[in-house]
Design a protein around this motif. Structure first.
Motif, short mmCIF file in Angstrom:
data_model
loop_
_atom_site.label_atom_id
_atom_site.label_comp_id
_atom_site.label_asym_id
_atom_site.label_seq_id
_atom_site.Cartn_x
_atom_site.Cartn_y
_atom_site.Cartn_z
N LYS A 128 -7.34 47.22 -17.89
CA LYS A 128 -6.58 46.00 -17.69
C LYS A 128 -5.72 45.73 -18.91
O LYS A 128 -6.02 46.15 -20.02
CB LYS A 128 -7.51 44.80 -17.47
N SER A 630 -11.40 43.90 -22.69
CA SER A 630 -10.81 43.55 -21.40
C SER A 630 -11.88 43.08 -20.42
O SER A 630 -11.75 42.04 -19.76
CB SER A 630 -10.06 44.76 -20.83
N LYS A 631 -12.96 43.82 -20.34
CA LYS A 631 -14.05 43.47 -19.42
C LYS A 631 -14.71 42.16 -19.81
O LYS A 631 -14.97 41.30 -18.95
CB LYS A 631 -15.09 44.60 -19.42
N TRP A 633 -13.49 39.62 -21.72
CA TRP A 633 -12.60 38.47 -21.58
C TRP A 633 -12.55 38.02 -20.12
O TRP A 633 -12.60 36.83 -19.83
CB TRP A 633 -11.20 38.82 -22.09
N LYS A 634 -12.44 38.96 -19.23
CA LYS A 634 -12.40 38.61 -17.81
C LYS A 634 -13.70 37.94 -17.38
O LYS A 634 -13.69 36.97 -16.60
CB LYS A 634 -12.15 39.87 -16.97
N TRP A 635 -14.81 38.44 -17.88
CA TRP A 635 -16.10 37.82 -17.54
C TRP A 635 -16.19 36.40 -18.08
O TRP A 635 -16.66 35.49 -17.38
CB TRP A 635 -17.24 38.68 -18.10
N ASN A 638 -13.93 34.07 -15.94
CA ASN A 638 -14.56 33.79 -14.64
C ASN A 638 -15.76 32.86 -14.78
O ASN A 638 -16.06 32.09 -13.86
CB ASN A 638 -14.97 35.10 -13.97
N LEU A 727 -5.59 41.38 -20.21
CA LEU A 727 -5.86 40.96 -18.84
C LEU A 727 -4.64 41.19 -17.97
O LEU A 727 -3.50 41.24 -18.46
CB LEU A 727 -6.24 39.47 -18.80
N GLU A 728 -4.87 41.31 -16.68
CA GLU A 728 -3.78 41.40 -15.73
C GLU A 728 -3.21 40.00 -15.47
O GLU A 728 -3.74 39.00 -15.95
CB GLU A 728 -4.26 42.04 -14.43
N ASP A 731 -5.60 37.29 -13.92
CA ASP A 731 -6.66 36.94 -14.86
C ASP A 731 -6.09 36.15 -16.05
O ASP A 731 -6.74 35.23 -16.55
CB ASP A 731 -7.36 38.20 -15.36
N CYS A 735 -7.04 32.47 -17.32
CA CYS A 735 -7.35 32.26 -18.73
C CYS A 735 -6.61 31.03 -19.26
O CYS A 735 -7.18 30.21 -20.00
CB CYS A 735 -6.99 33.49 -19.54
#
Length: 924
Positions: A128, A630-631, A633-635, A638, A727-728, A731, A735
């Motif tokens: 991402k 990346s993983k 930050w997304k977590w 969410n 992030l995409e 996402d 954020c």
């Protein structure tokens, strides 16, 4: 995902045996972790696949046994050997080929991954953000084409079964018995197999026979037996038809009640066992044959006699009827003659003649009757004789049946004894034919076993050849990497010598300067030193980069420019700062230990979802590794906006973006003006054609449509730009929602910036409490440091600190919230407290505050201050002070608004002040 159940050999002594474990391969470190089960959090251990080699043995005696043949070995450095066992040989082959391939890919990419300690060994994890797409290409060593072809030829392709993969987690774990039970069970199975192999040839034609006093019953008759029984059944039907006219039977038993399955000849039942000796079976066959023959002859003779007797009975009955009629005729004639002589003397002669004729006929009939009576007597006498003979024959037949029954009992007893002898001593029951059949079966089994072993050895040979080929290639790659590092080391050493020589000349010049108008050689040396120092590593001359390495790249891993292009003095400062950062990253071992902690934590999360906990908070405070940011930050995003996302429909972000693009948006003009001013020193946002510019535009437009009260505020563009690096688009949008609508108070990004002003007053209170000396120093020289810190809070330190520190702050900020901003703002002042206290005038203090954050490079020390030295740091205290200062700021804004209205009224009434225009009115 390479995972599944395997049996691992563990334990010591009598408890040593295979135990079921859940194995998961981690491509980040090329580790094979094993757990007690799929739901376990902490692994029991791991195997280093990158430094391991594989082998398995082809068992000669148990090639067809699946369990024993599916074990393989993993040889680790230091002589450690892990024995693993798959459920089937197919699963074992699949595991081996996958582990080989993973090792091959990891080791070939290892040299490129270690060029920078901040890059990931497996860049594919960065799926991402803009940083992921900008990952440097791997410098994979060129492989030998013939070696690659040989690997493809020697590859043993096998598809996985249901026992490998994530779907295997839903299946129950294979139950493995303990070592003692397993050995006893195996020993018992071997005895059973050996006994069945010895008895296999003898039991082919054996039948189970149950005998009663009335019949023989064959449980499993052969086709020949069925044919014989059908023939006997037809004979039995004929006998039954022939005996229908009899009122009773003289035989003591009934042949018709025995079913066809039991009508097997005794000689077939007795002689069915082919293993018996001919001398033992011949008397039995002779007795059975004579008995059956005699019974058949008696049955046929009895049948013929019964037919003749029936005919005679019919003739006798007809003759009796005739005699009765004749007797009646005679009596009537005598009666007529008597009356005729008395009463009918006058009868004519012709009638008398007729009477005389009748009398003659009567006499003839009487004679005939007498003859028939004689024949009758003779026939009755013959019948009596026949009955006597039949009785004698019945007695003989009964005696024969008793004899046959006694012999049958003897035969059954001998048969049972023979069967017992065969079960107890199988070696004594081997006849020539059976032993030959047994030998043939054994030879066929041996041939099949040898064929299986041959195929297994071929597969094993291909696997081991491929293993040797790969290990040789990996060894050559390691040697090439070693030569490359040696060359780099030599080049660095030579460069160091040159720089030391030039610096000695420079020091000599500084010690005894030469005053001359002409350019001396020393000035050339200084100019050359400056030129070399400002050179950045580029990809224009890759062949020179190998022999003349540079420690600082043109851009860092986040895309930020390391050395500016404008001011030469700024270039030197930036280059010096970049070298200091590089020195810290190379000299610190803490980064390695942090990476290990993260790897262990993520390995424990392979089988379950992450939740908020103290361990995770401490890890995030130490900094999220580049490859996992990346993983994570997304977590984190969410985690905070789950309630918002659950209430929206699918495609919510695209719908907002479409509406913002199609309809009139008042914020779009200001957004377009600020796009190129967001992060001009980052290559992802440096030009209108950069990929980050379009994504930044989309996220800001979508948010302005979602939150029209804020629309767009300067500062949101920088927040989104940092989020898009990892992030995409969607996402990054969520954020921004997290920061603006969840973390920050209301009116933080409105036109009045009410929330931001309140936080600055809260920060002043914290400064007076946590850093009283520094706060008093600022008050003494009347320095308003909130002019500097205001931007820290508004954009969360973007463009205020170096990149490494910035992203470590964002790691904790996205997990813990806005309290982190207060912590790090205080920590920055605490870090440089002594240097600031040395400044004794307001101008120098304010000038120092503008750039001092860029000189802080030690992220570990800054983090320790923020989360250690400043404790306790309760969030309740910040909330209470926000509430207190919010009322004060609102009152001040109300007073300012009243003053503004008074000014506007005075301006309208006073002719001299009509030309005065405020900034807001000018913009409108």
């Amino acid at each position: 995902k390479l995972c599944g159940y395997l049996q691992k050999l563990s334990g010591k002594g009598p408890l040593r045996g295979f135990r079921s474990r859940w194995f998961v391969f981690d491509p980040r470190r090329c580790y094979l972790y094993y757990f007690k089960g799929p739901q376990e959090a902490l692994p029991l251990g791991h195997l280093d696949i990158a430094a391991a080699c594989f082998s398995y043995h082809q068992p000669e005696a148990a090639a067809a046994a699946g369990d024993e043949a599916a074990a393989f070995e993993v040889h680790s450095p230091g002589g450690a050997v892990a024995v693993l066992k798959a459920a089937t040989r197919q699963d074992m082959t699949y595991w081996l080929q996958e582990l080989q391939q993973k090792r091959w890919e990891y080791c070939n990419n290892l040299d490129a991954a270690k060029r920078d300690s901040r890059t990931s060994p497996t860049p594919s994890d960065l799926s991402k953000g803009l940083v992921a797409k900008d990952n440097p290409e791997l410098n994979i060593l060129s492989q030998n084409a013939s070696a690659e072809r040989a690997r493809n030829i020697l590859a043993v392709e096998t598809s996985p079964t249901d026992l490998v993969g994530e779907q295997a987690a839903a299946q129950p774990a294979p139950v493995q018995p303990s070592a003692i039970n397993f050995s006893l069970k195996q020993w018992s199975a071997e005895i059973k197999n050996s006994m069945s192999s010895l008895r296999k040839g003898n039991n082919e034609n054996r039948k189970s026979i149950f005998y009663t006093s009335e019949e023989w019953e064959l449980l499993d008759p052969t086709p020949k037996d069925l044919e014989d029984s059908m023939v006997l059944e037809e004979k039995r039907k004929h006998l039954a038809e022939g005996s229908k006219g009899l009122t009773s039977s003289a035989f003591p038993f009934d042949f018709g009640r025995i079913p066809h399955k039991a009508r097997r000849p005794l000689k077939d039942m007795i002689g069915s066992n082919k293993t018996r000796n001919s001398s033992d079976s011949s008397p039995t066959e002779w007795c059975s044959g004579n008995g059956n023959k005699l019974v058949s002859e008696l049955q046929l003779k009895y049948q013929s006699q019964q037919e003749e007797l029936e005919k005679l009975k019919k003739d006798l009955s007809s003759q009796k009827e005739l005699v009765r009629l004749l007797q009646q005729t005679v009596r009537s004639s005598q009666y007529d003659k008597y009356f005729a002589s008395r009463l009918c003397e006058g009868v004519p002669k012709d009638k008398l003649e007729l009477l005389h004729q009748k009398d003659d006929q009567i006499l003839g009939l009487n004679n005939q009757l007498e003859k028939l009576n004689l024949e009758k007597d003779s026939l009755q006498q013959e019948v009596k004789n026949l009955k006597c003979k039949v009785g004698e024959l019945n007695e003989q037949l009964g005696m024969l049946m008793e004899t046959i029954q006694a012999k049958d009992e003897v035969i059954m007893k001998l048969s049972r004894q023979l069967s017992e002898c065969e079960d107890n001593t199988s070696s004594q029951s081997g006849a020539v034919n059976s032993s030959m059949a047994t030998c043939i079966n054994k030879e066929l089994q041996e041939l099949d076993r040898l064929k299986d072993n041959l195929q297994g050895y071929k597969t094993q040979n291909k696997f081991l050849n491929k293993e040797i080929l790969e290990l040789s290639a990996l060894r050559r790659n390691a040697e090439a990497r070693e030569r490359e590092w040696q060359a780099k080391y030599t080049s660095l050493e030579a460069k160091l010598c040159q720089i030391e020589s030039k610096y000695l000349i420079l020091l000599q010049e500084m010690k005894a300067p030469v005053c001359s108008e002409e350019q001396s050689s020393t000035r050339e040396v200084i100019a050359q030193l400056l030129e070399d120092a400002l050179k950045a590593e580029t990809n224009e001359q890759p062949e020179q980069a190998f022999f003349k390495p540079h420690l600082v790249s043109e851009y860092d891993i986040y895309g930020f420019q390391t050395v500016p292009e404008d001011d030469e003095e700024e270039k030197l400062v930036a280059k010096s700062r970049a070298l200091d950062l590089r020195s810290l990253s190379l000299s610190e071992n803490r980064e390695i230990s942090t990476g290990v902690k993260w790897e262990n934590y993520l390995a424990s999360m392979m089988n379950r979802e992450m939740i908020r906990c103290v361990e995770l908070k401490n890890l995030i405070r130490s900094g999220i590794p580049h490859e996992h940011r990346s993983k994570m930050w997304k977590w984190c995003v969410n985690l905070h906006v789950k309630k918002f996302k659950d209430s929206t429909v699918p495609g919510y972000f695209q719908t907002l973006l479409q509406n913002a693009l199609e309809k009139q948006n008042p914020a779009s003009k200001q957004i377009e003006l600020d796009l190129l001013r967001t992060l001009p020193n980052n290559k992802h946002y440096s030009s209108p054609t950069s990929e980050g510019i379009q994504k930044l535009r989309n996220v800001l437009l979508a948010f302005s449509w979602r939150n029209p009260d804020i629309g767009y505020c300067q500062g949101l563009n920088r927040l989104v730009a940092i989020a898009l690096l990892y992030l995409e688009q969607e996402d990054a949008f969520w954020c921004l929602v997290t920061i603006v609508e969840v973390f920050m108070p209301r009116d933080y990004y409105t036109k009045t910036l009410l929330g931001s002003q309140v936080d600055q007053r809260v920060f002043k209170d914290l400064m007076s409490e946590k850093l009283p000396r520094l706060h008093a120093h600022f008050e003494q020289y009347k320095v308003d440091y909130t002019l500097i810190t205001f931007n820290w809070f508004l954009v969360v330190f973007v463009d205020s600190v170096v990149s490494d520190i910035l992203f470590k702050i964002w790691d904790s900020f996205l997990y813990e919230g806005p309290k982190v901003i207060f912590r790090f703002a205080l920590a920055l002042f605490k870090y440089k407290e002594e240097e600031i206290l040395k400044l004794q005038d307001s101008m120098s203090i304010f000038k120092y505050l503008r750039y001092f954050t860029r000189t802080i490079l030690d992220a570990r020390k800054l983090t320790a201050i923020a989360f250690g030295d400043l404790n306790p740091f309760p969030l309740r205290q910040i909330r209470n002070r926000r509430t207190y200062h919010l009322e004060k700021v609102r009152l001040e804004l109300t007073e300012l608004e009243a003053i503004r209205e008074d000014f506007l009224r005075e301006r309208d009434t006073c002719i001299e002040k009509r030309d005065l225009i405020s900034d807001d009115e000018e913009d409108s």
